[in-house]
Write a protein that holds these residues in place. Structure first.
Motif, PDB file in Angstrom:
ATOM      1  N   ASP A  43       0.872  -1.241   0.008  1.00  0.00           N
ATOM      2  CA  ASP A  43       0.066  -0.168   0.034  1.00  0.00           C
ATOM      3  C   ASP A  43       0.779   1.245  -0.133  1.00  0.00           C
ATOM      4  OD1 ASP A  43      -2.266  -1.439   0.061  1.00  0.00           O
ATOM      5  OD2 ASP A  43      -2.781  -1.296   2.025  1.00  0.00           O
ATOM      6  N   LEU A  44       2.056   1.242   0.110  1.00  0.00           N
ATOM      7  CA  LEU A  44       3.152   2.352   0.336  1.00  0.00           C
ATOM      8  C   LEU A  44       3.139   2.775  -1.236  1.00  0.00           C
ATOM      9  CD1 LEU A  44       5.789   1.184   2.946  1.00  0.00           C
ATOM     10  CD2 LEU A  44       3.801   2.445   3.211  1.00  0.00           C
ATOM     11  N   THR A  45       3.289   4.225  -1.452  1.00  0.00           N
ATOM     12  CA  THR A  45       3.684   4.755  -2.431  1.00  0.00           C
ATOM     13  C   THR A  45       5.055   4.827  -2.745  1.00  0.00           C
ATOM     14  OG1 THR A  45       1.605   5.879  -2.520  1.00  0.00           O
ATOM     15  CG2 THR A  45       3.409   7.019  -3.897  1.00  0.00           C
ATOM     16  N   LYS A  46       5.639   4.305  -3.583  1.00  0.00           N
ATOM     17  CA  LYS A  46       7.076   4.198  -3.668  1.00  0.00           C
ATOM     18  C   LYS A  46       7.607   5.660  -4.603  1.00  0.00           C
ATOM     19  CE  LYS A  46      11.156   1.302  -4.682  1.00  0.00           C
ATOM     20  NZ  LYS A  46      11.324  -0.043  -5.023  1.00  0.00           N
ATOM     21  N   ILE A  47       8.431   6.392  -3.752  1.00  0.00           N
ATOM     22  CA  ILE A  47       8.828   7.508  -4.565  1.00  0.00           C
ATOM     23  C   ILE A  47      10.584   7.267  -4.632  1.00  0.00           C
ATOM     24  CG2 ILE A  47       9.519  10.025  -4.221  1.00  0.00           C
ATOM     25  CD1 ILE A  47       6.719  10.316  -2.937  1.00  0.00           C
ATOM     26  N   LYS A  48      10.935   7.610  -5.861  1.00  0.00           N
ATOM     27  CA  LYS A  48      12.331   7.487  -6.091  1.00  0.00           C
ATOM     28  C   LYS A  48      13.048   8.658  -5.983  1.00  0.00           C
ATOM     29  CE  LYS A  48      12.166   3.444  -9.216  1.00  0.00           C
ATOM     30  NZ  LYS A  48      11.989   3.032 -10.355  1.00  0.00           N
ATOM     31  N   VAL A  49      14.239   8.825  -5.197  1.00  0.00           N
ATOM     32  CA  VAL A  49      14.700  10.252  -4.924  1.00  0.00           C
ATOM     33  C   VAL A  49      16.146   9.939  -5.298  1.00  0.00           C
ATOM     34  CG1 VAL A  49      15.186  11.971  -3.249  1.00  0.00           C
ATOM     35  CG2 VAL A  49      13.120  10.691  -3.181  1.00  0.00           C
ATOM     36  N   ALA A  50      17.005  11.265  -5.927  1.00  0.00           N
ATOM     37  CA  ALA A  50      18.257  11.050  -6.095  1.00  0.00           C
ATOM     38  C   ALA A  50      18.712  12.172  -5.553  1.00  0.00           C
ATOM     39  CB  ALA A  50      18.614  11.197  -7.715  1.00  0.00           C
ATOM     40  N   GLU A  51      19.974  12.015  -4.866  1.00  0.00           N
ATOM     41  CA  GLU A  51      20.460  13.133  -3.924  1.00  0.00           C
ATOM     42  C   GLU A  51      21.788  13.543  -4.608  1.00  0.00           C
ATOM     43  OE1 GLU A  51      21.342  12.241  -0.016  1.00  0.00           O
ATOM     44  OE2 GLU A  51      22.248  10.369  -0.430  1.00  0.00           O
ATOM     45  N   VAL A  52      22.436  14.848  -4.647  1.00  0.00           N
ATOM     46  CA  VAL A  52      23.613  15.013  -5.335  1.00  0.00           C
ATOM     47  C   VAL A  52      24.817  14.492  -4.156  1.00  0.00           C
ATOM     48  CG1 VAL A  52      23.608  17.401  -4.034  1.00  0.00           C
ATOM     49  CG2 VAL A  52      24.643  17.318  -6.358  1.00  0.00           C
ATOM     50  N   ALA A  53      24.618  14.431  -3.262  1.00  0.00           N
ATOM     51  CA  ALA A  53      25.801  13.841  -2.364  1.00  0.00           C
ATOM     52  C   ALA A  53      25.227  13.492  -1.080  1.00  0.00           C
ATOM     53  CB  ALA A  53      26.723  15.120  -2.152  1.00  0.00           C
ATOM     54  N   HIS A  54      26.008  12.642  -0.396  1.00  0.00           N
ATOM     55  CA  HIS A  54      25.701  12.115   0.886  1.00  0.00           C
ATOM     56  C   HIS A  54      26.373  13.172   1.830  1.00  0.00           C
ATOM     57  CE1 HIS A  54      23.717   8.412  -0.106  1.00  0.00           C
ATOM     58  NE2 HIS A  54      24.852   7.685  -0.468  1.00  0.00           N
ATOM     59  N   SER A  55      25.623  13.609   2.507  1.00  0.00           N
ATOM     60  CA  SER A  55      26.038  14.768   3.507  1.00  0.00           C
ATOM     61  C   SER A  55      25.414  14.743   4.874  1.00  0.00           C
ATOM     62  CB  SER A  55      25.952  16.138   2.621  1.00  0.00           C
ATOM     63  OG  SER A  55      26.323  17.166   3.492  1.00  0.00           O
ATOM     64  N   ILE A  56      26.224  15.325   5.857  1.00  0.00           N
ATOM     65  CA  ILE A  56      25.717  15.432   7.091  1.00  0.00           C
ATOM     66  C   ILE A  56      24.473  16.502   7.207  1.00  0.00           C
ATOM     67  CG2 ILE A  56      27.330  17.306   7.771  1.00  0.00           C
ATOM     68  CD1 ILE A  56      25.911  14.394  10.037  1.00  0.00           C
ATOM     69  N   PHE A  57      24.678  17.431   6.290  1.00  0.00           N
ATOM     70  CA  PHE A  57      23.569  18.392   6.024  1.00  0.00           C
ATOM     71  C   PHE A  57      22.316  17.830   5.715  1.00  0.00           C
ATOM     72  CE2 PHE A  57      27.449  20.549   5.093  1.00  0.00           C
ATOM     73  CZ  PHE A  57      27.380  21.582   6.056  1.00  0.00           C
ATOM     74  N   TYR A  58      21.832  16.582   5.244  1.00  0.00           N
ATOM     75  CA  TYR A  58      20.660  15.777   4.781  1.00  0.00           C
ATOM     76  C   TYR A  58      20.341  15.159   6.033  1.00  0.00           C
ATOM     77  CZ  TYR A  58      21.987  17.613   0.079  1.00  0.00           C
ATOM     78  OH  TYR A  58      22.579  18.393  -0.779  1.00  0.00           O
ATOM     79  N   ALA A  59      20.978  15.091   7.202  1.00  0.00           N
ATOM     80  CA  ALA A  59      20.899  14.203   8.256  1.00  0.00           C
ATOM     81  C   ALA A  59      19.226  13.865   8.424  1.00  0.00           C
ATOM     82  CB  ALA A  59      21.401  14.496   9.649  1.00  0.00           C
TER      83      ALA A  59
ATOM     84  N   ILE B 182       4.450   6.659   2.278  1.00  0.00           N
ATOM     85  CA  ILE B 182       5.375   6.736   1.340  1.00  0.00           C
ATOM     86  C   ILE B 182       6.455   5.889   1.721  1.00  0.00           C
ATOM     87  CG2 ILE B 182       6.965   8.358   0.394  1.00  0.00           C
ATOM     88  CD1 ILE B 182       4.952  10.508   1.181  1.00  0.00           C
ATOM     89  N   GLU B 183       7.126   5.125   0.660  1.00  0.00           N
ATOM     90  CA  GLU B 183       8.348   4.563   0.685  1.00  0.00           C
ATOM     91  C   GLU B 183       9.481   5.105  -0.116  1.00  0.00           C
ATOM     92  OE1 GLU B 183      10.563   0.148  -0.773  1.00  0.00           O
ATOM     93  OE2 GLU B 183       8.265   0.324  -0.872  1.00  0.00           O
ATOM     94  N   ILE B 184      10.682   5.674   0.383  1.00  0.00           N
ATOM     95  CA  ILE B 184      11.631   6.389  -0.265  1.00  0.00           C
ATOM     96  C   ILE B 184      12.775   5.536  -0.492  1.00  0.00           C
ATOM     97  CG2 ILE B 184      13.328   8.116   0.119  1.00  0.00           C
ATOM     98  CD1 ILE B 184      10.443   9.235   0.410  1.00  0.00           C
ATOM     99  N   ASP B 185      12.937   5.548  -2.020  1.00  0.00           N
ATOM    100  CA  ASP B 185      13.979   4.784  -2.617  1.00  0.00           C
ATOM    101  C   ASP B 185      15.149   5.766  -2.738  1.00  0.00           C
ATOM    102  OD1 ASP B 185      15.862   3.122  -3.921  1.00  0.00           O
ATOM    103  OD2 ASP B 185      14.661   2.716  -5.556  1.00  0.00           O
ATOM    104  N   LEU B 186      16.072   5.848  -1.862  1.00  0.00           N
ATOM    105  CA  LEU B 186      17.108   7.101  -2.028  1.00  0.00           C
ATOM    106  C   LEU B 186      18.259   6.568  -2.569  1.00  0.00           C
ATOM    107  CD1 LEU B 186      17.741   9.902  -1.247  1.00  0.00           C
ATOM    108  CD2 LEU B 186      19.018   8.763   0.910  1.00  0.00           C
TER     109      LEU B 186
ATOM    110  N   ASP C 295      11.981  10.052  -9.426  1.00  0.00           N
ATOM    111  CA  ASP C 295      10.639  11.224  -9.376  1.00  0.00           C
ATOM    112  C   ASP C 295      11.143  12.578  -8.851  1.00  0.00           C
ATOM    113  OD1 ASP C 295       8.878   8.996 -10.028  1.00  0.00           O
ATOM    114  OD2 ASP C 295       9.287   8.287  -7.994  1.00  0.00           O
ATOM    115  N   ILE C 296      12.222  12.512  -8.009  1.00  0.00           N
ATOM    116  CA  ILE C 296      12.461  13.792  -7.211  1.00  0.00           C
ATOM    117  C   ILE C 296      14.188  13.757  -7.397  1.00  0.00           C
ATOM    118  CG2 ILE C 296      12.423  15.221  -5.159  1.00  0.00           C
ATOM    119  CD1 ILE C 296       9.970  13.972  -4.421  1.00  0.00           C
ATOM    120  N   GLY C 297      14.670  14.893  -7.802  1.00  0.00           N
ATOM    121  CA  GLY C 297      15.981  15.264  -7.411  1.00  0.00           C
ATOM    122  C   GLY C 297      16.502  16.116  -6.413  1.00  0.00           C
ATOM    123  N   PHE C 298      17.338  15.986  -5.573  1.00  0.00           N
ATOM    124  CA  PHE C 298      17.914  17.243  -4.469  1.00  0.00           C
ATOM    125  C   PHE C 298      19.209  17.336  -5.149  1.00  0.00           C
ATOM    126  CE2 PHE C 298      15.789  14.644  -0.768  1.00  0.00           C
ATOM    127  CZ  PHE C 298      14.514  15.443  -1.014  1.00  0.00           C
TER     128      PHE C 298
END
Length: 200
Positions: free
Chosen positions: A31-47, A63-67, A86-89
């Motif tokens: 039942d979870l909506t899967k959202i694929k997310v791409a991040e620009v870098a692994h960073s402590i700022f995204y903690a 929501i299920e996040i696929d990072l 789906d989303i880009g950081f």
């Protein structure tokens, strides 16, 4: 005979309960909506984002996040445009470049994950009582031309009376993901990095 029937019925009942429980669990998972997310870098700022994912806060809202990591804003935008995510950081400059490129189905910046630029300026040599003037005449690995770390560096230099074109050398040829490695390999006096990952 009666004992055997009770035993068989008991086993059947246990099987049914297990089946219903597993079926209900899988149903909740699906039942979870899967959202694929791409991040620009692994960073402590995204903690906060990492904590929300690991603690299941998104699941509470269905929501299920696929990072995934896509090193560099250009790669994040490519992943979004291709439909791989789906989303880009990334920095907002990437959406501006896509829009200015005439893309009909252009992307929109809709959130602000961080309020400030997360770059550090890292020196090859220890400098006691560092001032921005210590950068004059130095070679700096700044990141991709037009990328957020490089543009922020230029802004900081200008704000402090240093001309980024004549007072320093800013190398914009090194890809975002390769900047730390290039610096460790001996390139540059300074480097802009998202985190101080370089060790002596």
């Amino acid at each position: 005979m009666r004992k055997k029937i009770v035993t068989v019925l008991g086993i059947l009942l246990i099987f049914c309960i297990c089946f219903i429980t597993l079926y209900d669990f899988n149903k909740k998972e699906n039942d979870l909506t899967k959202i694929k997310v791409a991040e620009v870098a692994h960073s402590i700022f995204y903690a906060p984002q990492y904590a929300a994912i690991s603690e299941g806060y998104f699941e509470e809202f269905g929501i299920e996040i696929d990072l995934t990591l896509a090193s560099g804003a250009d790669k994040v935008m490519a992943a979004v445009l291709s439909g791989d995510v789906d989303i880009g950081f990334s920095g907002s400059e990437a959406t501006i470049y896509v829009y200015n490129g005439g893309e009909k189905d252009y992307l929109k910046t809709f959130a602000q994950l961080t309020q400030k630029d997360g770059s550090f300026l890292v020196s090859r040599e220890k400098i006691d009582n560092f001032t921005i003037d210590d950068l004059k005449g130095k070679y700096i690995i700044g990141g991709r031309a037009g990328g957020m770390p490089e543009m922020t560096l230029e802004w900081a230099l200008k704000e402090n009376g240093i001309d980024p074109k004549t007072d320093v050398t800013i190398d914009t040829s090194v890809a975002f993901a390769a900047m730390g490695g290039a610096f460790i390999g001996g390139l540059g006096d300074f480097v802009t990095l998202f985190e101080q990952r370089i060790r002596e």
